[in-house]
Scaffold this motif. Sequence first.
Motif, short mmCIF file in Angstrom:
data_model
loop_
_atom_site.label_atom_id
_atom_site.label_comp_id
_atom_site.label_asym_id
_atom_site.label_seq_id
_atom_site.Cartn_x
_atom_site.Cartn_y
_atom_site.Cartn_z
N THR A 1 3.42 -12.10 11.79
CA THR A 1 5.02 -10.69 10.85
C THR A 1 5.59 -11.11 9.15
OG1 THR A 1 6.49 -12.75 12.16
CG2 THR A 1 6.17 -11.05 13.31
N PHE A 2 4.41 -12.15 9.14
CA PHE A 2 4.78 -11.33 6.86
C PHE A 2 5.16 -10.43 6.47
CE2 PHE A 2 4.11 -11.71 2.89
CZ PHE A 2 4.63 -12.86 2.06
N ARG A 3 6.48 -10.52 5.99
CA ARG A 3 6.71 -8.89 5.57
C ARG A 3 6.05 -8.06 4.15
NH1 ARG A 3 7.55 -7.92 10.61
NH2 ARG A 3 8.88 -9.07 11.62
N HIS A 4 5.72 -9.02 2.98
CA HIS A 4 5.05 -8.29 1.84
C HIS A 4 5.56 -8.04 1.95
CE1 HIS A 4 0.98 -9.41 4.54
NE2 HIS A 4 1.06 -8.66 5.15
N PHE A 5 7.30 -8.67 1.08
CA PHE A 5 8.62 -7.64 0.28
C PHE A 5 8.57 -6.11 0.46
CE2 PHE A 5 5.65 -12.53 -0.76
CZ PHE A 5 6.87 -12.28 -1.15
N PHE A 6 8.89 -5.86 1.83
CA PHE A 6 8.33 -4.68 1.60
C PHE A 6 9.85 -4.07 1.13
CE2 PHE A 6 9.22 -0.65 3.72
CZ PHE A 6 7.99 0.45 4.01
N ASP A 7 10.55 -4.57 1.92
CA ASP A 7 11.77 -3.94 1.34
C ASP A 7 12.29 -4.14 -0.43
OD1 ASP A 7 12.18 -3.41 3.81
OD2 ASP A 7 13.80 -4.37 3.85
N LEU A 8 11.77 -5.13 -0.49
CA LEU A 8 11.94 -5.23 -2.20
C LEU A 8 11.29 -4.23 -2.85
CD1 LEU A 8 12.58 -7.28 -4.56
CD2 LEU A 8 10.18 -8.06 -5.00
N GLY A 9 9.65 -3.92 -2.30
CA GLY A 9 9.09 -3.21 -3.14
C GLY A 9 10.41 -1.33 -2.75
N VAL A 10 10.60 -1.03 -1.48
CA VAL A 10 11.18 -0.54 -1.78
C VAL A 10 12.11 0.08 -2.86
CG1 VAL A 10 13.23 1.17 -0.39
CG2 VAL A 10 11.14 0.10 0.69
N TYR A 11 12.97 -1.75 -3.22
CA TYR A 11 14.64 -1.17 -4.06
C TYR A 11 13.67 -1.60 -5.05
CZ TYR A 11 16.70 -4.59 -0.61
OH TYR A 11 16.99 -4.12 0.40
N ARG A 12 12.46 -1.19 -5.87
CA ARG A 12 12.39 -1.54 -7.54
C ARG A 12 11.48 -0.08 -6.93
NH1 ARG A 12 6.13 -2.59 -8.40
NH2 ARG A 12 5.92 -3.50 -10.71
N GLY A 13 10.91 1.08 -6.13
CA GLY A 13 9.95 1.61 -6.59
C GLY A 13 11.16 2.79 -6.49
N ALA A 14 12.56 2.61 -6.08
CA ALA A 14 13.55 3.43 -5.80
C ALA A 14 14.27 3.63 -6.84
CB ALA A 14 14.37 2.96 -4.77
N VAL A 15 14.20 2.60 -7.55
CA VAL A 15 15.09 3.00 -8.67
C VAL A 15 13.82 2.94 -10.24
CG1 VAL A 15 17.12 1.23 -8.17
CG2 VAL A 15 14.81 0.10 -9.61
N GLN A 16 12.79 2.97 -10.06
CA GLN A 16 11.93 2.95 -10.98
C GLN A 16 11.49 4.56 -11.10
OE1 GLN A 16 8.09 0.99 -10.04
NE2 GLN A 16 7.90 -0.35 -11.48
N SER A 17 11.08 5.26 -10.01
CA SER A 17 11.22 6.57 -9.39
C SER A 17 12.55 7.47 -10.56
CB SER A 17 11.05 6.86 -8.30
OG SER A 17 11.40 8.27 -8.30
N TRP A 18 13.71 6.89 -9.68
CA TRP A 18 15.14 7.45 -10.21
C TRP A 18 15.36 7.40 -11.66
CZ3 TRP A 18 20.20 3.73 -10.30
CH2 TRP A 18 21.64 5.38 -10.28
N LEU A 19 14.79 5.63 -12.65
CA LEU A 19 15.44 5.52 -13.70
C LEU A 19 14.61 6.31 -14.57
CD1 LEU A 19 17.01 2.63 -13.19
CD2 LEU A 19 18.29 4.45 -13.58
#
Length: 378
Positions: free
Chosen positions: A26-44
Motif C-alpha cells: 500500500t505504498f502510495r508513491h506520493f500520488f497526491d503530492l503529484g496531483v498538487y504539483r501537476g495542478a499548480v504547474q498546469s495552472w500557473l
Amino acid sequence: MTNRRQWAIVIGATLAVGVFLATIPTFRHFFDLGVYRGAVQSWLLHDGDLYRYRYQGTEYGFTYPPFAAIVFAPLAWTSWPVAVAAGLVVNAAMVGLLMRWYVLPALRSRGWTAWSVVPLVFLAFLLFEPSRDTFSYGQINLVLLVLVGADLRNLENNRLSGWGVGLAAAIKLTPAVFIGYLIIRRQYRAAATAVGTAAGATLITLLVAPDESRTFWTQALWDTQRVGRTEYVSNQSLHGVIARLQAPETAWLALVALVLAFWWWTARNADHRTGFALTGMVACLISPITWVHHLVWLLPALFLLIEQSLDRPRRLAAVLGAVALMSSSLVWLWWDKPFGWLSFPGSNAYVWVTIGLMIAVGYPTIRAATDRNRAELR
C-alpha cells in the motif's frame, strides 16, 4: 534497562519498520503530492484550468479550494525529487511537533527518559496507516492537524485564537467543523477570528484567481464524483458504511444526527484537549468522504487515551490494540468486494475503531456530568 539494550531495541525496531515499509503493497508513491504539483504547474505555468486538470491520465484532479492552490504554488517551480523531499521533511516536522506537545510531557511527568521512547513513537507514526499514508501520498493532513492543534492549545489565553482553524478551513473544508466546536464552547471571539481568517483567505483568492474561485464554489465543490467513489473501501466515514450497504441516504443522516448529538453533549462539557480529540473524530465520521489518510484526526484521541491508560495495563492494551488494527491495512482485504452484509465488519473496521475511541474519550465527561446532576438532585 541498560543503555545498550535500549539502543538494541530502537535499532531492531527501526530495521523491522524499514522492512515493513519497503514491502507493504500500500505504498502510495506520493500520488497526491503529484496531483498538487501537476495542478499548480498546469495552472500557473501552462495557463491550464485548475479544476479540469487530471493527473497522469487518471480521473483524479485538484479538489481543494483555490486558496490551497496558492499555498501549493511553490511546487510549480520545484523538481519532483525536491518536492518529495520537502513533503517528507514537512510531515516529519509535524510529527515532531505533535510528539513535543503530547508525548514528551507524558514521559517527563513520569520521570521516563525520552531519547529511547521518542524514536519508537516516531516509528509507530510510520506504521499507523493514516499517518503512513499521509507520508506516502505526500498529503497535507498532518499540517492541518497541527494548525488546529496550535490554535486550541492556548485557546483561553490567546486573543488571536481562531486563526489556525480558519486557515486550515480555507485550505481544506473539513477543519471547518472546529468552528462549530468554538461556538458550542462559547469561544465566540475565537470563532469569529476563524470565520474572518477563512473568509479573508477566500476573498483574497477571489481577487487573485476569480475564475478558479467561481469554478470551485459553483461547480467543483458540488461534483462529488471528482473526489472518488463513495463506496470505495478507503472511505471510512459513516457515509461510506451506508454506501457499501447500499442503504438509503436517510440512514446516513440519522447516524450523523446521533453522532452530532453525542459530540454536542460531551464537547461542551469537556476540557479543550478532550474537545479537540472529540471534534477530530466527529469530523471523520460525519464527512461524506473520509479517506484512510484523513484519520490522522484520531491522533489527539489516541494520545489522550494512551496517556490516561499508562497506569492501567488492560485499558492500555485495548488502546494499543486499536492502533495495531489501524496499522494492519485490514480494510483493504475487501477493496474489490466492499458490498453486502458479509463485508460489513471488516470493510468498515476503521469506522468501528473511530466510534469506539469517540465513546472512550467522551465517557468520562458524560459520567462526570451525570454524577453532578445526581448530586444536585440530592
